[in-house]
Design an enzyme around this catalytic site. Structure first.
Site, PDB file in Angstrom:
ATOM      1  N   LYS A 267       0.833  -1.195   0.000  1.00 23.94           N
ATOM      2  CA  LYS A 267       0.000   0.000   0.000  1.00 23.94           C
ATOM      3  C   LYS A 267       0.878   1.259   0.000  1.00 23.94           C
ATOM      4  O   LYS A 267       1.911   1.317   0.668  1.00 23.94           O
ATOM      5  CB  LYS A 267      -0.914   0.015   1.223  1.00 23.94           C
ATOM      6  CG  LYS A 267      -1.972  -1.086   1.218  1.00 23.94           C
ATOM      7  CD  LYS A 267      -2.953  -0.935   0.074  1.00 23.94           C
ATOM      8  CE  LYS A 267      -4.049  -1.989   0.098  1.00 23.94           C
ATOM      9  NZ  LYS A 267      -4.998  -1.819   1.201  1.00 23.94           N
ATOM     10  N   GLN A 327      -0.995 -12.643  10.690  1.00 25.47           N
ATOM     11  CA  GLN A 327      -1.381 -12.560   9.285  1.00 25.47           C
ATOM     12  C   GLN A 327      -0.088 -12.466   8.489  1.00 25.47           C
ATOM     13  O   GLN A 327       0.991 -12.331   9.068  1.00 25.47           O
ATOM     14  CB  GLN A 327      -2.246 -11.323   9.052  1.00 25.47           C
ATOM     15  CG  GLN A 327      -1.562 -10.038   9.475  1.00 25.47           C
ATOM     16  CD  GLN A 327      -2.532  -8.953   9.868  1.00 25.47           C
ATOM     17  OE1 GLN A 327      -3.624  -9.220  10.336  1.00 25.47           O
ATOM     18  NE2 GLN A 327      -2.125  -7.707   9.686  1.00 25.47           N
ATOM     19  N   ASP A 397      -3.253  -8.040  17.370  1.00 21.19           N
ATOM     20  CA  ASP A 397      -4.032  -7.399  16.318  1.00 21.19           C
ATOM     21  C   ASP A 397      -5.179  -8.309  15.887  1.00 21.19           C
ATOM     22  O   ASP A 397      -4.964  -9.484  15.552  1.00 21.19           O
ATOM     23  CB  ASP A 397      -3.105  -7.107  15.125  1.00 21.19           C
ATOM     24  CG  ASP A 397      -3.761  -6.247  14.076  1.00 21.19           C
ATOM     25  OD1 ASP A 397      -4.011  -5.071  14.362  1.00 21.19           O
ATOM     26  OD2 ASP A 397      -4.012  -6.765  12.970  1.00 21.19           O
ATOM     27  N   ASN A 398      -6.395  -7.781  15.921  1.00 21.89           N
ATOM     28  CA  ASN A 398      -7.572  -8.495  15.412  1.00 21.89           C
ATOM     29  C   ASN A 398      -7.701  -9.936  15.926  1.00 21.89           C
ATOM     30  O   ASN A 398      -7.861 -10.879  15.131  1.00 21.89           O
ATOM     31  CB  ASN A 398      -7.560  -8.521  13.882  1.00 21.89           C
ATOM     32  CG  ASN A 398      -7.857  -7.165  13.284  1.00 21.89           C
ATOM     33  OD1 ASN A 398      -8.601  -6.371  13.852  1.00 21.89           O
ATOM     34  ND2 ASN A 398      -7.273  -6.883  12.138  1.00 21.89           N
ATOM     35  N   GLU A 426      -6.912  -6.421  20.681  1.00 25.01           N
ATOM     36  CA  GLU A 426      -7.422  -5.318  19.867  1.00 25.01           C
ATOM     37  C   GLU A 426      -8.603  -5.862  19.080  1.00 25.01           C
ATOM     38  O   GLU A 426      -8.489  -6.264  17.927  1.00 25.01           O
ATOM     39  CB  GLU A 426      -6.321  -4.789  18.932  1.00 25.01           C
ATOM     40  CG  GLU A 426      -6.747  -3.555  18.150  1.00 25.01           C
ATOM     41  CD  GLU A 426      -6.909  -3.810  16.646  1.00 25.01           C
ATOM     42  OE1 GLU A 426      -7.180  -2.845  15.927  1.00 25.01           O
ATOM     43  OE2 GLU A 426      -6.774  -4.967  16.206  1.00 25.01           O
ATOM     44  N   LYS A 536       0.661   4.628   9.075  1.00 25.12           N
ATOM     45  CA  LYS A 536       0.684   3.203   8.726  1.00 25.12           C
ATOM     46  C   LYS A 536       1.338   2.974   7.362  1.00 25.12           C
ATOM     47  O   LYS A 536       1.830   1.876   7.081  1.00 25.12           O
ATOM     48  CB  LYS A 536      -0.744   2.642   8.691  1.00 25.12           C
ATOM     49  CG  LYS A 536      -1.415   2.550  10.034  1.00 25.12           C
ATOM     50  CD  LYS A 536      -2.729   1.784   9.940  1.00 25.12           C
ATOM     51  CE  LYS A 536      -3.731   2.476   9.053  1.00 25.12           C
ATOM     52  NZ  LYS A 536      -5.016   1.723   8.993  1.00 25.12           N
TER      53      LYS A 536
END
Length: 675
Positions: A267, A327, A397-398, A426, A536
């Site tokens: 990204k 991930q 995370d998640n 989170e 980010k």
């Protein structure tokens, strides 16, 4: 002491006195309730009996070795509800238990009957004789102190002395000295005991702390003015920011992922789909040719550099929290070595992460159904690797996108070997999942605090976290994150930043700040609740010292809030929050009260104008019973002294108080009750 209840058939569900609805109990005791060392844990039960005799209820706390450590007489809350409450305070880490005892209160029964009957002239001598016999028996009880035994014997003698007036005899049996002795060791019989319920007591940082998040790559990053190209900051340059974080009073420095970042579908700025050759990408797109979760991004340095960062943090009183983001980028070594750990689509491709309409092509979610054992063991290996390098806190995370069984397994495995390790969930998701993660073992959790802004929303939220969810869920009230820039902060100006910091730092023992909050960063990407030019996806330079010198920093205010937290233990417990009323619908009022081990009391009253745009006036009405004021503190008008810990001003307060808070001057009072 009298023996426990008489021999009642064991198959019956009720003992001599019914004890039901015990709290804190999680899923009937299947999971332990949570506590940290020195925390006041609210204990409650419904207990009652037949007839009109008095009932006493006690909570008993047992150490991990099964030894009785604390015994607290519970008090009835409300009238006719048979609900009893009190506080237990564990003193060290480990797997504790507690139980509830209900018993016939012999003295309470006599006290009530004697008052009623003697006032009516019924069975006067009989009631005095029964009191004398009861206190004489207590005076012979060798389990009591010599002083209390003398008190009981003297009272029994006075009760039996028919040469004295009846009122004087009764007063001797109900004197302050007798009541105090009974309070220390009640006169009990027919004791019924509940089952033992688990209470997991963890280290202080599991439930208390102030967190600060920054991106190491931005700390020390440099931009060439001629070419516009960036040079990444490193773990060594990031360590230079640690004294500034420590000086603000934070306890935990939290780092987003520091691993290699994939290049496939990387990204670009503001989450664009096309990255330039020098765009760093999202740290959460983990994995590249240089390695995966067990490697450090080459731009940041080496494991030696990381160890030095951890050591410097420790010198400054900071603990390092590392992001655990389960991930992978398409370039992660797992994508080729273990493709079974991902989800294959019909066309043979690996499914990337998406939350329609959002798409995260640079991230592959993990699939725990294909090889749960192999994947779980690999993640445990990774966690243990970072523990070996000094990480004792993980921000996950998640976690709600992974099976709950996995977290129960992983956190249980880690706790068995390293019980000091803390995990923060989170999980901004459905309440059922958030609660399940807390039960599964997460020590802390993010919350919906950032979206609770009105008085009504905040009061409902505070009651939920300090009462309903408190046995299994520790709320970490982050005021912002790289993903969350609420409209309240976007449009509330500087007052909004103060208001949210006051609320977060005083309502919960855990709160957090993402870097840039102290500089009032508030500009959002159009159409999104996140920052423009988001860190980010790119580097960000900030001149902390220059902004503070110019008076454009909230750092001094944050520093004061953390100082207040450290000097007032009442703010570092969760379950002691009491709401008070206000005539203004934008003025929130709550207090926190704690009795310290040495008997001193710490009481803080927080009054906040949550309207960042205006001044608000109100009459604040306090629940004085919740403040546990001592008679000597009150003046002739029933008022007491409070000191504002933010402004330094002092006032006389009482049950009703006029308050005016101008959001553009100072939106809050943090009042310490002077004792």
């Amino acid at each position: 002491m009298p023996a426990l209840e008489p021999n009642i058939p064991s198959k019956l569900r009720f003992g001599r006195f019914p004890i039901t609805d015990v709290s804190p109990v999680v899923e009937g005791g299947a999971f332990p309730a949570k506590a940290v060392v020195g925390e006041g844990i609210a204990v409650g039960a419904t207990a009652f009996r037949e007839g009109h005799d008095a009932l006493g209820v006690t909570a008993v706390l047992y150490s991990p070795k099964g030894k009785e450590k604390q015994r607290v007489r519970l008090r009835e809350q409300g009238q006719g509800l048979d609900r009893w409450h009190g506080l237990l305070t564990p003193t060290k880490e480990g797997e504790w238990t507690f139980t509830i005892e209900a018993w016939h209160d012999r003295y309470g029964t006599w006290h009530h009957n004697a008052d009623v009957k003697i006032a009516a002239g019924i069975d006067v001598e009989l009631m005095l004789a029964e009191g004398a016999a009861l206190l004489r028996e207590a005076g012979d009880d060798e389990a009591r102190t010599p002083e209390d035994r003398r008190t009981f014997r003297a009272a029994a003698q006075a009760l039996a002395d028919s040469s004295r007036p009846v009122e004087e005899r009764l007063a001797a049996g109900e004197s302050e000295e007798v009541l105090a002795a009974v309070e220390r060791l009640p006169i009990r019989e027919l004791v019924t005991e509940s089952q033992h319920f688990p209470l997991l007591v963890e280290r202080e940082r599991a439930g208390r702390g102030a967190w600060y998040e920054f991106f190491p790559r931005s700390e020390g990053a440099r931009r060439d003015p001629a070419t516009g190209e960036w040079t990444s900051g490193t773990l060594r340059t990031a360590a230079e920011r640690l004294p500034g974080v420590a000086s603000m009073g934070f306890d935990v420095i939290y780092l987003p992922p520091i691993h290699p970042i994939g290049r496939a579908f990387r990204k670009g700025p503001n989450n664009t789909l096309t990255a330039g050759p020098n765009d760093p990408g999202s740290p959460w797109a983990i994995g590249a040719a240089e390695g995966g979760h067990d490697a450090i991004h080459p731009d940041l340095g080496t494991f030696e550099d990381f160890d030095a960062f951890v050591a410097r943090a420790e010198e400054l009183g900071l603990e390092v929290a590392l992001d655990l983001a389960l991930q992978a980028s398409p370039d992660h070594p797992w994508a080729t070595s273990h493709p079974e750990w991902f989800t294959r689509r019909v066309d043979g491709s690996i499914a990337y992460a998406e939350n329609p309409p959002k798409k995260y092509q640079d991230i592959y979610p993990l699939n725990f159904d294909n090889d749960p054992e192999g994947l779980s063991k690999e993640i445990l290996r990774i966690v243990n690797l970072w523990i070996d390098h000094g990480v004792k806190i993980f921000r996950v995370d998640n976690p709600h996108t992974k099976p709950v069984w996995f977290w129960e397994w992983l956190l249980g495995k880690v706790a068995k070997k390293n019980p000091e390790v803390v995990f923060l969930a989170e999980a901004f998701t459905r309440p059922a999942m958030m609660k399940a993660l807390g039960r599964a073992g997460f020590q802390q959790s993010y919350t919906y605090f950032t979206w609770r802004n009105t008085r009504a929303e905040l009061e409902e939220f505070f009651m939920m976290i300090s009462r309903e969810w408190a046995p299994f869920y520790r709320p970490n009230l982050f005021v912002n994150t790289p993903d969350i820039l609420t409209e309240y902060l976007q449009f509330g100006g500087h007052p909004a930043f103060k208001i949210r910091a006051v609320l977060a730092s005083t309502a919960s023992p855990l709160w957090g700040v993402y870097a840039g909050y102290e500089l009032f960063e508030h500009v959002a990407r159009p159409g999104a609740e996140e920052y423009i030019d988001n860190e980010k996806y790119e580097y960000k330079q900030r001149d902390w010292a220059a902004e503070e010198a110019a008076g454009r920093s909230l750092a001094p205010y944050i520093t004061r809030l953390n100082e207040i937290r450290r000097t007032h233990p009442a703010l570092l417990d969760l379950q002691n929050l009491t709401l008070h009323s206000s005539t203004d619908d934008a003025t929130v009022v709550y207090s926190k009260h704690k009795v310290l081990p040495d008997g001193r009391k710490d009481t803080v009253i927080v009054v906040v104008n949550v309207d960042p745009h205006s001044a608000r006036e109100s009459t604040v009405t306090l629940d004085l019973a919740a403040l546990e004021l001592d008679p000597g503190m009150l003046d002739a008008e029933g008022r007491f002294r409070v000191d504002d810990l933010l402004s330094g001003q002092s006032w006389q307060w009482g049950e009703h108080n006029y308050v005016r808070l101008d959001a553009h001057v100072e939106p809050a009072h943090i009042l310490h009750v002077r004792r």
